[in-house]
Design a protein around this motif. Sequence first.
Motif, mmCIF file in Angstrom:
data_model
loop_
_atom_site.group_PDB
_atom_site.id
_atom_site.type_symbol
_atom_site.label_atom_id
_atom_site.label_comp_id
_atom_site.label_asym_id
_atom_site.label_seq_id
_atom_site.Cartn_x
_atom_site.Cartn_y
_atom_site.Cartn_z
ATOM 1 N N GLY A 166 -34.787 -81.203 59.391
ATOM 2 C CA GLY A 166 -35.930 -81.779 60.090
ATOM 3 C C GLY A 166 -36.165 -83.195 59.615
ATOM 4 N N THR A 167 -36.225 -84.144 60.553
ATOM 5 C CA THR A 167 -36.316 -85.562 60.180
ATOM 6 C C THR A 167 -37.509 -86.259 60.825
ATOM 7 O OG1 THR A 167 -34.796 -86.085 62.004
ATOM 8 C CG2 THR A 167 -33.824 -85.779 59.823
ATOM 9 N N GLY A 168 -38.374 -85.494 61.483
ATOM 10 C CA GLY A 168 -39.557 -86.073 62.107
ATOM 11 C C GLY A 168 -40.802 -85.797 61.289
ATOM 12 N N SER A 169 -41.897 -86.406 61.686
ATOM 13 C CA SER A 169 -43.157 -86.220 60.971
ATOM 14 C C SER A 169 -44.186 -85.557 61.879
ATOM 15 C CB SER A 169 -43.699 -87.567 60.484
ATOM 16 O OG SER A 169 -44.097 -88.368 61.587
ATOM 17 N N ALA A 170 -45.190 -85.000 61.260
ATOM 18 C CA ALA A 170 -46.400 -84.482 61.921
ATOM 19 C C ALA A 170 -46.150 -83.235 62.762
ATOM 20 C CB ALA A 170 -47.072 -85.570 62.754
ATOM 21 N N CYS A 171 -45.420 -83.369 63.860
ATOM 22 C CA CYS A 171 -45.193 -82.224 64.742
ATOM 23 C C CYS A 171 -43.779 -82.324 65.309
ATOM 24 C CB CYS A 171 -46.223 -82.175 65.864
ATOM 25 S SG CYS A 171 -46.247 -83.654 66.890
ATOM 26 N N PRO A 172 -43.179 -81.195 65.684
ATOM 27 C CA PRO A 172 -41.789 -81.234 66.148
ATOM 28 C C PRO A 172 -41.653 -81.813 67.548
ATOM 29 C CG PRO A 172 -42.652 -79.003 66.274
ATOM 30 C CD PRO A 172 -43.707 -79.825 65.606
ATOM 31 N N SER A 173 -40.490 -82.372 67.817
ATOM 32 C CA SER A 173 -40.119 -82.811 69.161
ATOM 33 C C SER A 173 -38.744 -82.230 69.462
ATOM 34 C CB SER A 173 -40.084 -84.342 69.241
ATOM 35 O OG SER A 173 -39.080 -84.855 68.383
ATOM 36 N N LYS A 174 -38.229 -82.457 70.649
ATOM 37 C CA LYS A 174 -36.910 -81.911 70.988
ATOM 38 C C LYS A 174 -35.813 -82.464 70.077
ATOM 39 C CE LYS A 174 -37.945 -80.876 75.827
ATOM 40 N NZ LYS A 174 -37.627 -81.198 77.237
ATOM 41 N N PRO A 175 -35.759 -83.781 69.837
ATOM 42 C CA PRO A 175 -34.689 -84.286 68.966
ATOM 43 C C PRO A 175 -34.930 -84.039 67.480
ATOM 44 C CG PRO A 175 -35.487 -85.986 70.494
ATOM 45 C CD PRO A 175 -36.483 -84.878 70.492
ATOM 46 N N ARG A 176 -36.202 -83.939 67.060
ATOM 47 C CA ARG A 176 -36.477 -83.901 65.619
ATOM 48 C C ARG A 176 -37.516 -82.834 65.276
ATOM 49 N NH1 ARG A 176 -34.272 -88.393 63.139
ATOM 50 N NH2 ARG A 176 -33.705 -90.084 64.564
ATOM 51 N N ASN A 177 -37.096 -81.900 64.432
ATOM 52 C CA ASN A 177 -38.058 -80.967 63.853
ATOM 53 C C ASN A 177 -38.758 -81.662 62.683
ATOM 54 O OD1 ASN A 177 -39.295 -78.357 63.754
ATOM 55 N ND2 ASN A 177 -38.118 -77.912 61.917
ATOM 56 N N THR A 178 -39.793 -81.043 62.163
ATOM 57 C CA THR A 178 -40.473 -81.603 60.997
ATOM 58 C C THR A 178 -39.700 -81.266 59.721
ATOM 59 O OG1 THR A 178 -41.950 -79.703 61.293
ATOM 60 C CG2 THR A 178 -42.795 -81.854 61.915
ATOM 61 N N SER A 179 -40.222 -81.672 58.589
ATOM 62 C CA SER A 179 -39.468 -81.878 57.350
ATOM 63 C C SER A 179 -38.696 -80.668 56.830
ATOM 64 C CB SER A 179 -40.432 -82.344 56.257
ATOM 65 O OG SER A 179 -41.163 -83.465 56.694
ATOM 66 N N GLY A 180 -37.449 -80.913 56.466
ATOM 67 C CA GLY A 180 -36.616 -79.908 55.817
ATOM 68 C C GLY A 180 -35.235 -80.470 55.519
ATOM 69 N N ILE A 181 -34.791 -80.372 54.265
ATOM 70 C CA ILE A 181 -33.478 -80.888 53.856
ATOM 71 C C ILE A 181 -32.849 -79.897 52.881
ATOM 72 C CG2 ILE A 181 -32.220 -82.783 52.749
ATOM 73 C CD1 ILE A 181 -34.648 -84.583 53.359
ATOM 74 N N LEU A 182 -31.613 -79.506 53.149
ATOM 75 C CA LEU A 182 -30.861 -78.656 52.224
ATOM 76 C C LEU A 182 -29.919 -79.519 51.391
ATOM 77 C CD1 LEU A 182 -29.710 -75.637 54.452
ATOM 78 C CD2 LEU A 182 -31.548 -75.633 52.766
ATOM 79 N N ILE A 183 -29.929 -79.315 50.086
ATOM 80 C CA ILE A 183 -28.940 -79.957 49.215
ATOM 81 C C ILE A 183 -28.097 -78.857 48.583
ATOM 82 C CG2 ILE A 183 -28.538 -81.420 47.205
ATOM 83 C CD1 ILE A 183 -31.125 -82.832 47.733
ATOM 84 N N HIS A 184 -26.832 -78.786 48.992
ATOM 85 C CA HIS A 184 -25.909 -77.825 48.391
ATOM 86 C C HIS A 184 -25.459 -78.388 47.042
ATOM 87 C CE1 HIS A 184 -24.974 -75.081 51.886
ATOM 88 N NE2 HIS A 184 -25.670 -76.042 52.475
ATOM 89 N N ILE A 185 -25.925 -77.770 45.966
ATOM 90 C CA ILE A 185 -25.543 -78.204 44.625
ATOM 91 C C ILE A 185 -24.098 -77.798 44.339
ATOM 92 C CG2 ILE A 185 -26.103 -78.066 42.166
ATOM 93 C CD1 ILE A 185 -28.362 -79.298 43.734
ATOM 94 N N ASN A 186 -23.760 -76.572 44.729
ATOM 95 C CA ASN A 186 -22.396 -76.051 44.611
ATOM 96 C C ASN A 186 -22.246 -74.902 45.601
ATOM 97 O OD1 ASN A 186 -23.627 -73.789 43.306
ATOM 98 N ND2 ASN A 186 -23.480 -74.853 41.333
ATOM 99 N N ASP A 187 -21.208 -74.097 45.439
ATOM 100 C CA ASP A 187 -20.931 -73.032 46.407
ATOM 101 C C ASP A 187 -22.049 -72.004 46.517
ATOM 102 O OD1 ASP A 187 -18.518 -74.067 47.123
ATOM 103 O OD2 ASP A 187 -17.345 -72.856 45.730
#
Length: 542
Positions: free
Chosen positions: A173-194
């Motif tokens: 998610g790369t948008g702010s405040a409320c979701p839109s079609k191209p962008r959901n609101t905040s969320g990022i996964l960081i894969h540290i390892n497997d």
Amino acid sequence: LDCPSLAYLDSINKSELNSHSYHVIVHLAPNTILNNEIYRTWMKSMNTTHHLLLDETQKNIHMEAIYRYQTQLNYIDDGIFPLLSYHNILKEFKIPEPVDNISYGFTSTRIPIRPTLGPDNSKLVTLQPQNYIDILLANEEFKQTFTAAKQQLQAMHEIAKTGHSYPEIIFLGTGSACPSKPRNTSGILIHINDANIFLLECAEGTTGQIRHFYGDQSDEILSHIRFTYISHMHADHLGGLYGLIRQRRRAFENLGHKYEKLILLCPNKYVDVGRKQWNYFSDKHLFDDDVHIVFNRMLTNGLPTLTHIGGENTEEEIFLFDKFKSIGLHGLQTVLVEHIYDAHALVLRHIDGWSVAFSGDCKQSSDFIQAGQNVDVLIHESTFETGLEVYASQMRHCTMAQAIDVGRRMNAKYTILWHFSQRYAKIPFLSETRTEDESQKNEKQEQKFDNVCISFDFMRIHLSDLPRACELVPIFESMFYDEWLSMKRKQTRREQEPDYFSKNTRMIESKRKFMSGRASPSNKNATQLETNTSRNIASSQQ
């Protein structure tokens, strides 16, 4: 009819449902219930009623735009923008035939009562990948820009493949405040390892985004999320947390694994909110059964230093140190920033040498700049376009130029812009961004930001991909050229009207009143770090 478990079958059979006549009954239940022999027999006994089944097994497109944008971005770079997991399945989607008076429901299924009772799936959206590409190639601006850069990008892609390793960053998610079609609101996964994933923010819809991206591997991914970080108490950063933790527990059950508590780094106030949610929604588990809470403010001095194990160090410090050490993190520090009460930024440093700084929501912060010195990747909020510094300051956010300036002061190798206002849902207005040159503060010059890239939902980035991702910015702008041109006109209008903001004070005043009741930590250096980066701001100050 909502039947969540087999325990309700007996009461359904004995209920008054059988004594009434219905045109349609919509069944909301897990697939195991809907295929239960007793439940099926009961449905068939009501032979004048049509039964529409809604469960977790049927896959169809509920929002075509998600697949359209990802298909087009995949055409530009299939490494950074992989096709969504169910892309090929949905491309060949076929509707199951009804059995007797029973059928499955899909997004846009209709049940006409007259003249004939039964499902109508004529309005279902279908995936048309080639059509999406044809639309993209009909854009002459895009075609010229992409053709000119294609060969160089392919060469960079081949080089990057040899360097793929962890961390792997997935933007959900790369948008702010409320979701839109191209962008959901905040969320990022960081894969540290497997086997270990660090989740940054968890807006509503985050679990759905995981299922879009990973498909049938979602349970495995959910079980690998060991740590979740919530930067502050805004719904667009934590609204999906209860749903994610619930699905995570279910993933452990589906995989046959013993449940492992999620380590949740969060503001102090979330504990009360979380316990109320669990008490209201969960009938099996308590809040403290599902999560292990770590307050963000506990880590403002970094990871606990274990000088005397079992002596001066508390059990909590020893527990945290062991957990973070087990995934290779030798540095984890939160930084108090200016946004709302108890808002924090985060800096991660791994034993393998890589490092990530994450701003959360905030104004520019000298403390954050100091803590994140020389990181490999800075993920910084850039809610507003350059030229809206006054408005951004009122809302305690950053403009794109301010975010880039933080990356420069931090000496970050790469800056990824994130958390855009939904007014820039398709494309943030970056290429016309100007920053102040230290040696010539009175002259504003356009700069090429060769270490700055724009984030999109379902974007997958390795460190070796970042040079190529930065080269894609002009292509993105040509892809959404009409939207970019519209924003350019608005910027020109502001530059031509020195008193533009004084004419639009109502917008700022309304937001100021909205924000006035919110306590915020003081940051005496924040004001000094706010760089005025556009001509209209300079002229308005004069």
